[in-house]
Motif scaffolding. Structure first.
Motif, PDB file in Angstrom:
ATOM      1  N   ARG A  84       0.861  -1.188   0.000  1.00  0.00           N
ATOM      2  CA  ARG A  84       0.000   0.000   0.000  1.00  0.00           C
ATOM      3  C   ARG A  84       0.895   1.235   0.000  1.00  0.00           C
ATOM      4  NH1 ARG A  84      -2.830  -0.292   4.821  1.00  0.00           N
ATOM      5  NH2 ARG A  84      -4.426  -1.571   3.875  1.00  0.00           N
ATOM      6  N   TYR A  85       0.600   2.151  -0.910  1.00  0.00           N
ATOM      7  CA  TYR A  85       1.372   3.393  -1.032  1.00  0.00           C
ATOM      8  C   TYR A  85       0.441   4.591  -0.891  1.00  0.00           C
ATOM      9  CZ  TYR A  85       4.595   0.127  -3.298  1.00  0.00           C
ATOM     10  OH  TYR A  85       5.408  -0.941  -3.581  1.00  0.00           O
ATOM     11  N   ASN A  86       0.874   5.612  -0.154  1.00  0.00           N
ATOM     12  CA  ASN A  86       0.142   6.879  -0.088  1.00  0.00           C
ATOM     13  C   ASN A  86       0.785   7.795  -1.111  1.00  0.00           C
ATOM     14  OD1 ASN A  86      -1.329   5.801   1.943  1.00  0.00           O
ATOM     15  ND2 ASN A  86      -0.450   7.018   3.575  1.00  0.00           N
ATOM     16  N   VAL A  87       0.038   8.107  -2.175  1.00  0.00           N
ATOM     17  CA  VAL A  87       0.578   8.860  -3.299  1.00  0.00           C
ATOM     18  C   VAL A  87      -0.218  10.152  -3.487  1.00  0.00           C
ATOM     19  CG1 VAL A  87       1.155   8.761  -5.749  1.00  0.00           C
ATOM     20  CG2 VAL A  87       1.168   6.664  -4.414  1.00  0.00           C
ATOM     21  N   VAL A  88       0.493  11.268  -3.690  1.00  0.00           N
ATOM     22  CA  VAL A  88      -0.173  12.544  -3.933  1.00  0.00           C
ATOM     23  C   VAL A  88      -0.712  12.550  -5.359  1.00  0.00           C
ATOM     24  CG1 VAL A  88       0.108  15.043  -4.026  1.00  0.00           C
ATOM     25  CG2 VAL A  88       1.337  13.732  -2.296  1.00  0.00           C
ATOM     26  N   SER A 104       4.246   7.723   1.691  1.00  0.00           N
ATOM     27  CA  SER A 104       4.616   6.580   2.515  1.00  0.00           C
ATOM     28  C   SER A 104       4.167   5.301   1.824  1.00  0.00           C
ATOM     29  CB  SER A 104       3.978   6.678   3.905  1.00  0.00           C
ATOM     30  OG  SER A 104       2.569   6.607   3.793  1.00  0.00           O
ATOM     31  N   GLY A 105       4.612   4.196   2.356  1.00  0.00           N
ATOM     32  CA  GLY A 105       4.224   2.913   1.804  1.00  0.00           C
ATOM     33  C   GLY A 105       4.460   1.834   2.826  1.00  0.00           C
ATOM     34  N   GLU A 106       3.793   0.713   2.629  1.00  0.00           N
ATOM     35  CA  GLU A 106       3.974  -0.404   3.562  1.00  0.00           C
ATOM     36  C   GLU A 106       3.659  -1.713   2.860  1.00  0.00           C
ATOM     37  OE1 GLU A 106       1.099  -0.452   6.771  1.00  0.00           O
ATOM     38  OE2 GLU A 106      -0.437   0.400   5.460  1.00  0.00           O
ATOM     39  N   VAL A 107       4.227  -2.786   3.408  1.00  0.00           N
ATOM     40  CA  VAL A 107       3.908  -4.116   2.934  1.00  0.00           C
ATOM     41  C   VAL A 107       2.748  -4.575   3.803  1.00  0.00           C
ATOM     42  CG1 VAL A 107       4.748  -6.472   2.659  1.00  0.00           C
ATOM     43  CG2 VAL A 107       6.294  -4.555   2.273  1.00  0.00           C
ATOM     44  N   VAL A 108       1.610  -4.850   3.173  1.00  0.00           N
ATOM     45  CA  VAL A 108       0.397  -5.218   3.920  1.00  0.00           C
ATOM     46  C   VAL A 108       0.355  -6.716   4.183  1.00  0.00           C
ATOM     47  CG1 VAL A 108      -2.123  -5.111   3.944  1.00  0.00           C
ATOM     48  CG2 VAL A 108      -0.839  -3.289   2.853  1.00  0.00           C
TER      49      VAL A 108
END
Length: 72
Positions: free
Chosen positions: A7-11, A67-71
């Motif tokens: 999951r990535y938080n992208v503008v 930001s980003g994360e491995v879910v």
């Protein structure tokens, strides 16, 4: 490599932004599916390639990844 979910938080400010990411991910080998939410400013990707590779592809569109994360 087995499939993972990232999951990535992208503008993203418009459908053009999400469209650019959509086009890049569709062409990326190893990406099995992806979901882009302009409202949540979020990109969820299922892939068999490493997290960093997907991150690099998204960044290549010129969008800022907050930001980003491995879910899973």
């Amino acid at each position: 490599m087995s499939e993972a979910t990232y999951r990535y938080n992208v503008v993203m400010t418009c459908s053009g932004c999400s469209g650019a990411i959509d086009r890049v991910l569709k062409k990326t080998e190893g990406v099995t599916s992806h979901d882009i939410s302009l409202d949540k400013q979020e990109v969820v990707v299922k892939a068999t390639i490493p997290y960093e590779d997907v991150l690099a592809k998204i960044k290549k569109t010129g969008k800022e990844v907050k930001s980003g994360e491995v879910v899973a």
